[in-house]
Design an enzyme around this catalytic site. Structure first.
Site, PDB file in Angstrom:
ATOM      1  N   ARG A  12      56.285 -20.309  15.528  1.00  0.00           N
ATOM      2  CA  ARG A  12      56.429 -18.965  14.971  1.00  0.00           C
ATOM      3  C   ARG A  12      55.672 -17.999  15.868  1.00  0.00           C
ATOM      4  NH1 ARG A  12      51.645 -18.342  15.129  1.00  0.00           N
ATOM      5  NH2 ARG A  12      51.831 -16.465  13.864  1.00  0.00           N
ATOM      6  N   GLY A  13      55.813 -16.731  15.590  1.00  0.00           N
ATOM      7  CA  GLY A  13      55.311 -15.704  16.489  1.00  0.00           C
ATOM      8  C   GLY A  13      56.450 -15.220  17.361  1.00  0.00           C
ATOM      9  N   ALA A  14      56.624 -13.905  17.437  1.00  0.00           N
ATOM     10  CA  ALA A  14      57.802 -13.347  18.102  1.00  0.00           C
ATOM     11  C   ALA A  14      57.995 -13.838  19.538  1.00  0.00           C
ATOM     12  CB  ALA A  14      57.738 -11.815  18.050  1.00  0.00           C
ATOM     13  N   ARG A  47      66.023 -16.373  12.512  1.00  0.00           N
ATOM     14  CA  ARG A  47      65.069 -15.409  11.965  1.00  0.00           C
ATOM     15  C   ARG A  47      65.484 -14.022  12.450  1.00  0.00           C
ATOM     16  NH1 ARG A  47      58.921 -16.753  11.784  1.00  0.00           N
ATOM     17  NH2 ARG A  47      59.204 -15.381   9.979  1.00  0.00           N
ATOM     18  N   GLN A  50      48.524 -17.666   7.453  1.00  0.00           N
ATOM     19  CA  GLN A  50      48.515 -17.886   8.900  1.00  0.00           C
ATOM     20  C   GLN A  50      47.223 -17.414   9.560  1.00  0.00           C
ATOM     21  OE1 GLN A  50      52.191 -15.944   8.384  1.00  0.00           O
ATOM     22  NE2 GLN A  50      53.196 -17.169   9.956  1.00  0.00           N
ATOM     23  N   ASP A  75      56.266  -8.020  15.669  1.00  0.00           N
ATOM     24  CA  ASP A  75      57.501  -8.786  15.803  1.00  0.00           C
ATOM     25  C   ASP A  75      58.647  -7.922  16.315  1.00  0.00           C
ATOM     26  OD1 ASP A  75      57.391 -11.729  14.353  1.00  0.00           O
ATOM     27  OD2 ASP A  75      55.846 -10.360  13.673  1.00  0.00           O
ATOM     28  N   ASN A 135      55.447  -5.873  11.620  1.00  0.00           N
ATOM     29  CA  ASN A 135      54.570  -7.036  11.747  1.00  0.00           C
ATOM     30  C   ASN A 135      54.493  -7.724  10.393  1.00  0.00           C
ATOM     31  OD1 ASN A 135      52.785  -8.612  13.473  1.00  0.00           O
ATOM     32  ND2 ASN A 135      51.104  -7.833  12.241  1.00  0.00           N
ATOM     33  N   LYS A 136      53.698  -8.760  10.326  1.00  0.00           N
ATOM     34  CA  LYS A 136      53.578  -9.568   9.116  1.00  0.00           C
ATOM     35  C   LYS A 136      53.294  -8.693   7.897  1.00  0.00           C
ATOM     36  CE  LYS A 136      54.067 -13.149   8.922  1.00  0.00           C
ATOM     37  NZ  LYS A 136      55.325 -13.859   8.608  1.00  0.00           N
TER      38      LYS A 136
END
Length: 364
Positions: free
Chosen positions: A53-55, A90, A200, A241, A251-252
């Protein structure tokens, strides 16, 4: 970065290209495991289930996934099918689409039997570019931290979610400035938001900082505003992201609330991101960025280690209650002090970004 003294990247191909290896991030922080991906379908599932995960990292994983898929079906139809499957995993992170479009544009004109090796080579180049970009982000952002430290005391940085080396190939985005500053002897301490619902921050960011020896404190998601009110935070640095051409930062989930608190308390709020995270086609992030809605079970249940060393999943929400689980939110550019990129720190405006990326003026 290093785990127990051994250097690792989050993703790396096996010699010969039979598989791509990734760190299984669903097992962290209690177990460190390497998973082999041998097909495009396995790469897609790893992205979907957040093994990776993570862009930036999911963009690189998708690139390698396309290469794996083309070993079996390098036809024109196969190229389009595999790219579409990976793109659907995603929807929010633009790096995923960016990497697939870059590869597809290179591969379409090529004879089918040459596509797989060329895809592996280009995926490798994307990975190396990500490492270089993240290191440069670290250098630029570390100067901001050092300027704050020049006032003669420890710098307290608040971060949200995980935008460290686990979210990229190496170094990270939001955490790269912290690593560079720490390694240079700048006294820096990090407040780590736990980042519900997947925790996370508590699981991944704390794991990273602990491994690197960076002083840090994990805090509940709702503590950030209180810390800022009482002078406990010098600056906020988060990842992204997707960032629009006008500086809106996706973002998150929960990032927007931190930006509001920072704005209200005069705390500088920065987003760190490579060029691959900028969506030059969008000007309004709130209206234009698709927000992924994830499984409600991420909210209703928690998985962790029990006192006897085992693992258990427990329900924490009243049975029968409806659940919403948007994975991201958008912070308007007016709340963002600056964007830390591989080329420098930009104002969170269209003109600010174009000054760093003048080649986009004709395309913008």
């Amino acid at each position: 970065m290093k785990i127990d003294g051994r250097p690792y990247r989050t993703i790396f191909p096996e010699p010969g290209g039979d598989a791509v290896c990734v760190i299984d991030q669903t097992r962290l922080p209690f177990a460190f495991e390497i998973r082999r991906l041998t097909t495009a379908e396995e790469a897609a599932e790893a992205i979907r289930t957040m093994v990776v995960r993570g862009a930036p990292l999911i963009g690189v994983t998708a690139a390698y996934g396309l290469a794996l898929g083309l070993r079996r079906d390098p036809s024109d139809a196969g190229l389009e099918r595999i790219a579409a499957m990976l793109a659907a995993t995603r929807p929010t992170a633009v790096n995923l689409r960016w990497a697939l479009e870059r590869l597809s544009g290179i591969l379409r004109p090529l004879p089918p039997d040459t596509r797989a090796p060329q895809a592996f080579a280009e995926a490798g180049r994307i990975a190396e570019e990500d490492v270089a970009n993240c290191r440069a982000i670290g250098e630029h952002g570390a100067r901001l931290i050092a300027q704050t430290a020049a006032k003669g005391r420890r710098v307290n940085v608040l971060t949200h979610c995980n935008a460290g080396w686990l979210a990229t190939v190496d170094w990270g985005t939001a955490l790269a400035p912290i690593y560079v500053a720490h390694d240079a002897g700048v006294p820096v301490h990090v407040f780590v938001d736990e980042t519900r619902p997947r925790n996370q921050g508590a699981a991944l960011t704390a794991f990273e900082l602990n491994a690197h020896g960076v002083p840090h404190t994990v805090v509940a998601d709702n503590a950030g505003g209180h810390l800022m009110q009482h002078g406990g935070v010098d600056l906020c640095i988060v990842g992204s992201d997707r960032t629009t051409s006008t500086g809106d930062v996706c973002n998150k989930i929960g990032t927007y609330l931190k930006a509001l608190a920072a704005f209200d308390n005069g705390v500088p709020f920065y987003a760190a991101l490579p060029v691959s995270t900028i969506d030059w086609t969008l000007t309004d992030g709130v209206a234009g960025i698709p927000i992924e809605e994830r499984d409600g079970r991420e909210v209703t249940h928690l998985t962790g280690r029990t006192e006897d060393g085992g693992f258990a999943t427990i329900q924490v929400v009243s049975p029968g209650s409806p659940v919403a689980n948007p994975a991201f939110d958008v912070t308007p550019a007016r709340l963002v002090t600056g964007l830390i990129t591989e080329r420098g720190v930009a104002e969170a405006t269209e003109e600010g970004l174009l000054r760093l990326y003048p080649e986009r003026r004709k395309a913008a």
